[in-house]
Structure formats: structure tokens, C-alpha cells
Design a protein around this motif. Structure first.
Motif, PDB file in Angstrom:
ATOM      1  N   ARG A 144     -12.767 -20.669   3.132  1.00 57.62           N
ATOM      2  CA  ARG A 144     -13.627 -19.117   4.406  1.00 57.62           C
ATOM      3  C   ARG A 144     -12.804 -17.566   4.413  1.00 57.62           C
ATOM      4  NH1 ARG A 144     -11.764 -21.641   9.729  1.00 57.62           N
ATOM      5  NH2 ARG A 144     -10.109 -21.044   8.787  1.00 57.62           N
ATOM      6  N   ALA A 145     -12.011 -17.843   3.975  1.00 56.78           N
ATOM      7  CA  ALA A 145     -10.784 -16.344   3.328  1.00 56.78           C
ATOM      8  C   ALA A 145     -12.127 -15.825   2.626  1.00 56.78           C
ATOM      9  CB  ALA A 145     -10.042 -16.269   3.165  1.00 56.78           C
ATOM     10  N   ARG A 146     -11.972 -16.184   1.928  1.00 52.48           N
ATOM     11  CA  ARG A 146     -12.457 -15.090   0.321  1.00 52.48           C
ATOM     12  C   ARG A 146     -14.225 -15.689   0.831  1.00 52.48           C
ATOM     13  NH1 ARG A 146     -10.463 -18.874  -2.836  1.00 52.48           N
ATOM     14  NH2 ARG A 146     -11.867 -20.623  -2.990  1.00 52.48           N
ATOM     15  N   VAL A 147     -14.951 -16.534   1.223  1.00 61.86           N
ATOM     16  CA  VAL A 147     -16.288 -15.993   1.206  1.00 61.86           C
ATOM     17  C   VAL A 147     -16.509 -14.309   1.965  1.00 61.86           C
ATOM     18  CG1 VAL A 147     -18.543 -16.739   2.211  1.00 61.86           C
ATOM     19  CG2 VAL A 147     -17.168 -17.840   0.761  1.00 61.86           C
ATOM     20  N   SER A 148     -15.632 -15.419   3.269  1.00 58.52           N
ATOM     21  CA  SER A 148     -15.735 -14.284   4.271  1.00 58.52           C
ATOM     22  C   SER A 148     -15.327 -12.408   3.925  1.00 58.52           C
ATOM     23  CB  SER A 148     -15.719 -14.124   5.972  1.00 58.52           C
ATOM     24  OG  SER A 148     -14.410 -14.750   5.455  1.00 58.52           O
ATOM     25  N   ALA A 149     -13.867 -12.614   2.978  1.00 58.91           N
ATOM     26  CA  ALA A 149     -14.324 -11.258   2.250  1.00 58.91           C
ATOM     27  C   ALA A 149     -14.940 -10.632   1.877  1.00 58.91           C
ATOM     28  CB  ALA A 149     -12.771 -11.393   1.546  1.00 58.91           C
ATOM     29  N   VAL A 150     -15.270 -11.322   0.959  1.00 59.70           N
ATOM     30  CA  VAL A 150     -16.996 -11.087   0.046  1.00 59.70           C
ATOM     31  C   VAL A 150     -17.480 -10.542   1.172  1.00 59.70           C
ATOM     32  CG1 VAL A 150     -17.975 -11.549  -1.691  1.00 59.70           C
ATOM     33  CG2 VAL A 150     -15.789 -12.553  -1.838  1.00 59.70           C
ATOM     34  N   TYR A 151     -17.650 -11.393   2.335  1.00 56.36           N
ATOM     35  CA  TYR A 151     -19.162 -10.876   2.839  1.00 56.36           C
ATOM     36  C   TYR A 151     -19.299  -9.698   3.632  1.00 56.36           C
ATOM     37  CZ  TYR A 151     -22.818 -10.846   6.572  1.00 56.36           C
ATOM     38  OH  TYR A 151     -23.828 -10.775   7.603  1.00 56.36           O
ATOM     39  N   GLY A 152     -17.703  -9.776   4.077  1.00 58.26           N
ATOM     40  CA  GLY A 152     -17.087  -8.820   4.622  1.00 58.26           C
ATOM     41  C   GLY A 152     -17.495  -7.277   3.882  1.00 58.26           C
ATOM     42  N   ILE A 153     -17.199  -7.525   2.392  1.00 57.79           N
ATOM     43  CA  ILE A 153     -17.678  -6.118   1.491  1.00 57.79           C
ATOM     44  C   ILE A 153     -19.389  -5.791   1.609  1.00 57.79           C
ATOM     45  CG2 ILE A 153     -17.805  -4.912  -0.649  1.00 57.79           C
ATOM     46  CD1 ILE A 153     -15.593  -7.036  -1.451  1.00 57.79           C
ATOM     47  N   PHE A 154     -19.754  -6.662   1.908  1.00 58.34           N
ATOM     48  CA  PHE A 154     -21.588  -6.646   1.877  1.00 58.34           C
ATOM     49  C   PHE A 154     -21.460  -6.433   2.870  1.00 58.34           C
ATOM     50  CE2 PHE A 154     -25.167  -9.087   3.494  1.00 58.34           C
ATOM     51  CZ  PHE A 154     -26.231  -7.886   1.919  1.00 58.34           C
ATOM     52  N   SER A 155     -21.783  -6.782   4.207  1.00 61.56           N
ATOM     53  CA  SER A 155     -21.113  -6.216   5.340  1.00 61.56           C
ATOM     54  C   SER A 155     -21.026  -4.415   5.990  1.00 61.56           C
ATOM     55  CB  SER A 155     -20.703  -6.896   6.037  1.00 61.56           C
ATOM     56  OG  SER A 155     -20.052  -7.057   6.372  1.00 61.56           O
ATOM     57  N   PHE A 156     -20.061  -4.323   5.140  1.00 62.25           N
ATOM     58  CA  PHE A 156     -19.593  -2.933   5.346  1.00 62.25           C
ATOM     59  C   PHE A 156     -20.185  -2.342   4.545  1.00 62.25           C
ATOM     60  CE2 PHE A 156     -16.833   0.939   4.086  1.00 62.25           C
ATOM     61  CZ  PHE A 156     -16.529   0.902   5.423  1.00 62.25           C
ATOM     62  N   THR A 157     -21.039  -2.738   2.992  1.00 67.92           N
ATOM     63  CA  THR A 157     -21.711  -1.346   3.126  1.00 67.92           C
ATOM     64  C   THR A 157     -23.075  -0.915   3.745  1.00 67.92           C
ATOM     65  OG1 THR A 157     -21.058  -2.591   0.866  1.00 67.92           O
ATOM     66  CG2 THR A 157     -22.529  -1.378   0.297  1.00 67.92           C
ATOM     67  N   LEU A 158     -23.352  -2.803   3.918  1.00 68.39           N
ATOM     68  CA  LEU A 158     -24.484  -2.365   5.547  1.00 68.39           C
ATOM     69  C   LEU A 158     -24.869  -1.533   6.011  1.00 68.39           C
ATOM     70  CD1 LEU A 158     -26.860  -5.166   5.123  1.00 68.39           C
ATOM     71  CD2 LEU A 158     -27.343  -4.263   4.583  1.00 68.39           C
ATOM     72  N   MET A 159     -23.317  -1.517   6.574  1.00 69.71           N
ATOM     73  CA  MET A 159     -23.193  -0.841   8.100  1.00 69.71           C
ATOM     74  C   MET A 159     -23.387   0.906   7.621  1.00 69.71           C
ATOM     75  SD  MET A 159     -19.658  -0.725  10.881  1.00 69.71           S
ATOM     76  CE  MET A 159     -19.329   0.191   9.396  1.00 69.71           C
ATOM     77  N   LEU A 160     -23.210   1.359   6.640  1.00 69.30           N
ATOM     78  CA  LEU A 160     -23.066   2.917   5.820  1.00 69.30           C
ATOM     79  C   LEU A 160     -24.036   3.007   6.230  1.00 69.30           C
ATOM     80  CD1 LEU A 160     -20.197   2.925   4.018  1.00 69.30           C
ATOM     81  CD2 LEU A 160     -19.787   3.573   6.129  1.00 69.30           C
ATOM     82  N   VAL A 161     -25.593   1.595   5.140  1.00 69.87           N
ATOM     83  CA  VAL A 161     -26.605   2.429   4.818  1.00 69.87           C
ATOM     84  C   VAL A 161     -27.135   2.332   5.738  1.00 69.87           C
ATOM     85  CG1 VAL A 161     -28.437   1.582   4.054  1.00 69.87           C
ATOM     86  CG2 VAL A 161     -26.589   1.423   2.570  1.00 69.87           C
ATOM     87  N   PHE A 162     -27.038   1.344   7.455  1.00 71.75           N
ATOM     88  CA  PHE A 162     -27.954   1.826   8.649  1.00 71.75           C
ATOM     89  C   PHE A 162     -27.226   2.783   9.426  1.00 71.75           C
ATOM     90  CE2 PHE A 162     -28.245  -3.245   8.010  1.00 71.75           C
ATOM     91  CZ  PHE A 162     -29.996  -2.385   7.755  1.00 71.75           C
ATOM     92  N   LEU A 163     -26.061   3.694   9.249  1.00 72.13           N
ATOM     93  CA  LEU A 163     -25.558   4.374   9.811  1.00 72.13           C
ATOM     94  C   LEU A 163     -25.606   5.880   9.599  1.00 72.13           C
ATOM     95  CD1 LEU A 163     -22.338   2.862  12.354  1.00 72.13           C
ATOM     96  CD2 LEU A 163     -24.697   2.712  13.017  1.00 72.13           C
ATOM     97  N   MET A 164     -25.265   5.831   8.500  1.00 74.40           N
ATOM     98  CA  MET A 164     -24.822   6.857   8.049  1.00 74.40           C
ATOM     99  C   MET A 164     -26.292   7.249   7.421  1.00 74.40           C
ATOM    100  SD  MET A 164     -21.896   7.365   8.800  1.00 74.40           S
ATOM    101  CE  MET A 164     -20.589   6.686   9.754  1.00 74.40           C
ATOM    102  N   ILE A 165     -26.807   6.714   6.067  1.00 73.97           N
ATOM    103  CA  ILE A 165     -28.467   6.620   5.106  1.00 73.97           C
ATOM    104  C   ILE A 165     -29.468   6.355   5.786  1.00 73.97           C
ATOM    105  CG2 ILE A 165     -28.438   6.654   3.088  1.00 73.97           C
ATOM    106  CD1 ILE A 165     -26.037   5.082   2.601  1.00 73.97           C
TER     107      ILE A 165
END
Lengths: 227, 74
Positions: A144-165
Motif C-alpha cells: 500500500r505504501a509503495r503504490v500510494s507513494a507512486v500514485y502520490g507523485i502522479f496526483s501531485f503533478t495532476l494538481m499542479l496542472v489543474f490548479l496552476m497550468i
């Protein structure tokens, strides 16, 4: 498995956060603000609504960092941190959406307008809600920790795209969007800056404080479960 | 004393008191008016400060209990 060191009590930065937010509440209502049409006194919401988003982004950065640290160290304590920072971030995001919706009703005339920033904010919240569901769907701690850490990178990138770009590529009702703005174009006068920046720092510190409590509670829970 | 005279006195005293109330509200008299000025925004500031201070006290109490639990565990 989990780090056994005790956390310190109320460290100085928690008091700093509390005092800065108290200052922003008092001063935020009392200072002279620019007299603008449509906005009127609601311009003061800047000190309370916008700070929710700033502290949400701070929480998501912390979650991302601890996710990455987990991937390097395989220490589950970092996974707990990454999870709790993301949860506080989601909570602040919901507060941001709710306050923004109320503000929009009385300035833009509707609870929800079809604005790039609004849809982006709700989309990034959905991405992080998927993070919560993803965590809940796995039994094995390290998996769980490994998968969610990787998904966390993905979701953070998406958040930057959605909120900033994306809001900058299209037109938005929010100031500082559409085109390519620097910080100078935000219509903040110097007096409002003296409240806005302390408010941002204060709320970020408050968010760290609350998350710190949640992390320590979860550590206690795990310890009592192990023994 | 006739009833009309009594009413006259009552009205006189009523007007006297009403006028004194009106005088007390005269803004030329310096009173502790801070909490009533500017559309009473200071009252809202006070309420918000109380709420936020209460939340801080709440967090501090949680911190203390948590520290006790953490000490007990080790």
C-alpha cells in the motif's frame, strides 16, 4: 517497524502559526481595503479563502516529499506521514471549495461557475480522493505504501496542472489567470500584503500542527496494536 | 387632582425620560463606543478571536493528553 522516538510537545512554530492566524483574523477585518465594485468588503476573503488553497498545496508537497522518502527508505513511518498530510490537504481543499462557492454566489452570482480554476480544483480533489480509495483497497502495509507513494507523485503533478497550468491557458474569473501573470499583477495593495502573507504562513503552520497531532495519534494506535 | 392633570404629569415625566435617553445617545458625548463604531465590525472581530482562541486551547489540550499517552507508552 515504526520509529520509536518520542515527538516533542508544543514546539515554537505552532505558537507562531496560531498567533499569525489570530493576527490575520483581527487585522484582516480591520484594515482599509481597496474599494472595488462587485467585490466590496468580500475582498477580505482573500485572507481566509485563498490561504486554504495555499496550505492545501503545502500539505500536498509535504505528502509528496514523505512519499518519496518512503520509496527511498522503506520506513512505514514516512508512509503514515505522507498519508496524513494528504488527508489534511484534502480537508483544506474541501474548505477552500466551500468558502469559494459561498464567495462566488455573492460576487459572480452563482454557487458554481464554469471556470477553469473551479473545475480544476474539484478535479484535483477527486484525484486525491482516489488516493484515499487506493489506500483503502490494499491490505499489505508495504505494498500500500509503495503504490500510494507512486500514485502520490502522479496526483501531485495532476494538481499542479489543474490548479496552476490549465487556468492560465484559458480565461478564468480568478485574478492572475489567463495569460502569463507574475506576482506583481495580483491586485494586492501593499496594505493587504501585510495581512495576506502572515495569514498564508500562519495557516500553513496550523495545517502542519493539526497533521502532526494526527500522525502522533496514528503512531500511538499502531504501537498499541503491535503490543 | 383631575385625571387629565395626572395624565399631563405622566406625559411630562415620560417626555423627560425619553429626552434624557436621547441625550445619552448624543455622539458629541465621548463614550466607550469602540464596539459600536464602523457598523459594529469590532464585535465580529471579537467573536472570531474568541472562536479561534478556543480552537487553539482545544489543540493545546489535545497536545498535552497526547504527550501523556506517548510518555506512558515508552
Amino acid at each position: 517497524m515504526v520509529n520509536q522516538s518520542t515527538s516533542p510537545g508544543i514546539v515554537w512554530w505552532k505558537w507562531v502559526g496560531a498567533i499569525l492566524v489570530l493576527y490575520s483574523i483581527i487585522q484582516g477585518l480591520l484594515i482599509q481595503v481597496p474599494r472595488l465594485p462587485i467585490l466590496h468588503e468580500t475582498i477580505r476573503n482573500l485572507f481566509f479563502h485563498v490561504t486554504m488553497w495555499f496550505s492545501m498545496i503545502a500539505m500536498m508537497i509535504a505528502s509528496l516529499v514523505y512519499g518519496l522518502i518512503y520509496l527511498r527508505t522503506n520506513d512505514l513511518l514516512h508512509d503514515i506521514r505522507a498519508k496524513q498530510y494528504a488527508y489534511t490537504g484534502i480537508f483544506l481543499g474541501i474548505l477552500g471549495l466551500a468558502t469559494g462557492s459561498l464567495w462566488a454566489k455573492y460576487t459572480w452570482g452563482s454557487w458554481w461557475v464554469n471556470d477553469a480554476k473551479l473545475n480544476g480544483a474539484s478535479a484535483s480533489l477527486l484525484v486525491y480522493l482516489a488516493y484515499v480509495i487506493l489506500r483503502g483497497s490494499m491490505e499489505d502495509d508495504h505494498k500500500r505504501a509503495r503504490v500510494s507513494a507512486v500514485y502520490g507523485i502522479f496526483s501531485f503533478t495532476l494538481m499542479l496542472v489543474f490548479l496552476m497550468i490549465l487556468p492560465r491557458l484559458t480565461d478564468s474569473l480568478h485574478p492572475g489567470n489567463g495569460g502569463n501573470p507574475g506576482f506583481g499583477t495580483y491586485d494586492l495593495d501593499s496594505k493587504m500584503r501585510t495581512v495576506f502573507y502572515p495569514a498564508v504562513i500562519g495557516w500553513i503552520l496550523m495545517a502542519f500542527w493539526i497533521t502532526d497531532i494526527r500522525i502522533r495519534i496514528e503512531k500511538l494506535y499502531i504501537k498499541s496494536w503491535e503490543s | 387632582m383631575k385625571a387629565t392633570n395626572r395624565i399631563r404629569y405622566i406625559v411630562l415625566f415620560l417626555l423627560f425620560f425619553i429626552s434624557s435617553i436621547g441625550y445619552a445617545q448624543d455622539t458629541s458625548v465621548e463614550m466607550a463606543d469602540t464596539m459600536r463604531a464602523n457598523g459594529k465590525i469590532y464585535v465580529v472581530v471579537g467573536v472570531l478571536s474568541i472562536i479561534f482562541t478556543g480552537i487553539i486551547v482545544f489543540l493545546v489540550i489535545i497536545e498535552r493528553r497526547l504527550r501523556k499517552l506517548e510518555k506512558g507508552q515508552n
